[in-house]
Design an enzyme around this catalytic site. Structure first.
Site, PDB file in Angstrom:
ATOM      1  N   HIS A  16       0.872  -1.232   0.004  1.00 38.35           N
ATOM      2  CA  HIS A  16      -0.031   0.073  -0.019  1.00 38.35           C
ATOM      3  C   HIS A  16       0.777   1.357   0.013  1.00 38.35           C
ATOM      4  O   HIS A  16       0.594   2.298  -0.710  1.00 38.35           O
ATOM      5  CB  HIS A  16      -0.880   0.081   1.295  1.00 38.35           C
ATOM      6  CG  HIS A  16      -1.970  -0.867   1.381  1.00 38.35           C
ATOM      7  ND1 HIS A  16      -2.139  -1.624   2.596  1.00 38.35           N
ATOM      8  CD2 HIS A  16      -2.851  -1.315   0.765  1.00 38.35           C
ATOM      9  CE1 HIS A  16      -2.900  -2.582   2.301  1.00 38.35           C
ATOM     10  NE2 HIS A  16      -3.722  -2.368   1.410  1.00 38.35           N
ATOM     11  N   LYS A  40     -18.524  -5.519   7.045  1.00 41.17           N
ATOM     12  CA  LYS A  40     -17.324  -6.408   7.137  1.00 41.17           C
ATOM     13  C   LYS A  40     -16.665  -6.275   8.405  1.00 41.17           C
ATOM     14  O   LYS A  40     -16.856  -5.675   9.369  1.00 41.17           O
ATOM     15  CB  LYS A  40     -16.324  -5.542   6.143  1.00 41.17           C
ATOM     16  CG  LYS A  40     -16.229  -5.840   4.822  1.00 41.17           C
ATOM     17  CD  LYS A  40     -15.087  -5.485   4.000  1.00 41.17           C
ATOM     18  CE  LYS A  40     -15.256  -5.585   2.468  1.00 41.17           C
ATOM     19  NZ  LYS A  40     -14.054  -4.733   2.061  1.00 41.17           N
ATOM     20  N   ARG A  89      -2.278  -6.273  -8.454  1.00 47.44           N
ATOM     21  CA  ARG A  89      -1.152  -7.415  -7.865  1.00 47.44           C
ATOM     22  C   ARG A  89      -0.863  -8.531  -8.972  1.00 47.44           C
ATOM     23  O   ARG A  89      -0.032  -8.552  -9.605  1.00 47.44           O
ATOM     24  CB  ARG A  89      -1.200  -7.814  -6.589  1.00 47.44           C
ATOM     25  CG  ARG A  89      -0.724  -7.017  -5.547  1.00 47.44           C
ATOM     26  CD  ARG A  89      -1.400  -7.414  -4.155  1.00 47.44           C
ATOM     27  NE  ARG A  89      -2.807  -7.245  -4.176  1.00 47.44           N
ATOM     28  CZ  ARG A  89      -3.861  -7.363  -3.062  1.00 47.44           C
ATOM     29  NH1 ARG A  89      -3.371  -7.765  -2.026  1.00 47.44           N
ATOM     30  NH2 ARG A  89      -4.827  -7.081  -3.229  1.00 47.44           N
ATOM     31  N   SER A 127      -2.737  -7.643   3.166  1.00 47.48           N
ATOM     32  CA  SER A 127      -3.106  -7.475   4.580  1.00 47.48           C
ATOM     33  C   SER A 127      -3.254  -8.914   5.163  1.00 47.48           C
ATOM     34  O   SER A 127      -2.958  -9.170   6.296  1.00 47.48           O
ATOM     35  CB  SER A 127      -4.236  -6.590   4.794  1.00 47.48           C
ATOM     36  OG  SER A 127      -3.809  -5.281   4.246  1.00 47.48           O
TER      37      SER A 127
END
Ligand code: ADP
Length: 158
Positions: A16, A40, A89, A127
């Protein structure tokens, strides 16, 4: 031109941070916005995620750290931002990102999503991977800033 880099940042990683640094060279101001979605479950509270980002971006002048719980396009309109930054990614990111970019474009036609390719050093970092490795006692110092490493270890002890 202003840009927004939205995400969960649960927690922020070097992946990030690399995107933030690069975006800060391209845009005049980058809003790093922690998106809070009540449906979430996060490992870190909103305040903790904000605090960790502030700590590791404090030397970058044109960064503003903020949060939002709502639709991204509402934040964009309120703050007159036309560019959304996202990191890519692998091809696995592509489908979801394309869908989000198209949905945002349809809801807010004057905005564009700009994708920055991950640095190859960070291409596998997420993460959740960091949390998984930390949980089993692995070394995560290569993947997250020192303050995040400390905070995560402390969190796992709680
Ligand atoms: P979200 O829940 O919105 O996907 P994340 O915090 O997981 O939030 O990711 C925010 C953005 O950062 C996404 O565009 C994601 O692809 C990107 N990102 C995450 N990790 C990396 C990395 N290692 N390299 C480049 N971009 C990354």
């Amino acid at each position: 031109m202003k840009a927004i880099y939205p995400g969960s940042f649960d927690p922020i990683t070097f992946g990030h941070l690399d995107i933030i640094k690069r975006a800060s060279k391209i845009f005049s101001e980058v809003f790093v916005v922690v998106m809070e979605n009540k449906r979430k479950k996060y490992t870190f509270s909103l305040e903790e995620r904000i605090e960790m980002i502030k700590e590791c971006t404090k030397d970058i002048a044109n960064i503003k750290v903020d949060y939002f719980n709502g639709l991204l396009v509402d934040y964009l309109q309120k703050n007159k931002i036309d560019v959304i930054i996202r990191g890519l990614r692998a091809v696995t990111d592509f489908e979801y990102e394309l869908q989000m970019a198209m949905a945002n474009k349809e809801m807010c036609p004057h905005t564009d999503t700009v994708f920055l390719m991950t640095d190859k050093k960070y291409s596998f970092i997420s993460s959740s991977l960091v949390k998984e490795v930390a949980y089993f006692g692995g070394d995560i110092s290569r993947w997250v800033p020192k303050n995040v490493e400390k905070k995560l270890i402390q969190k796992l002890r709680e």
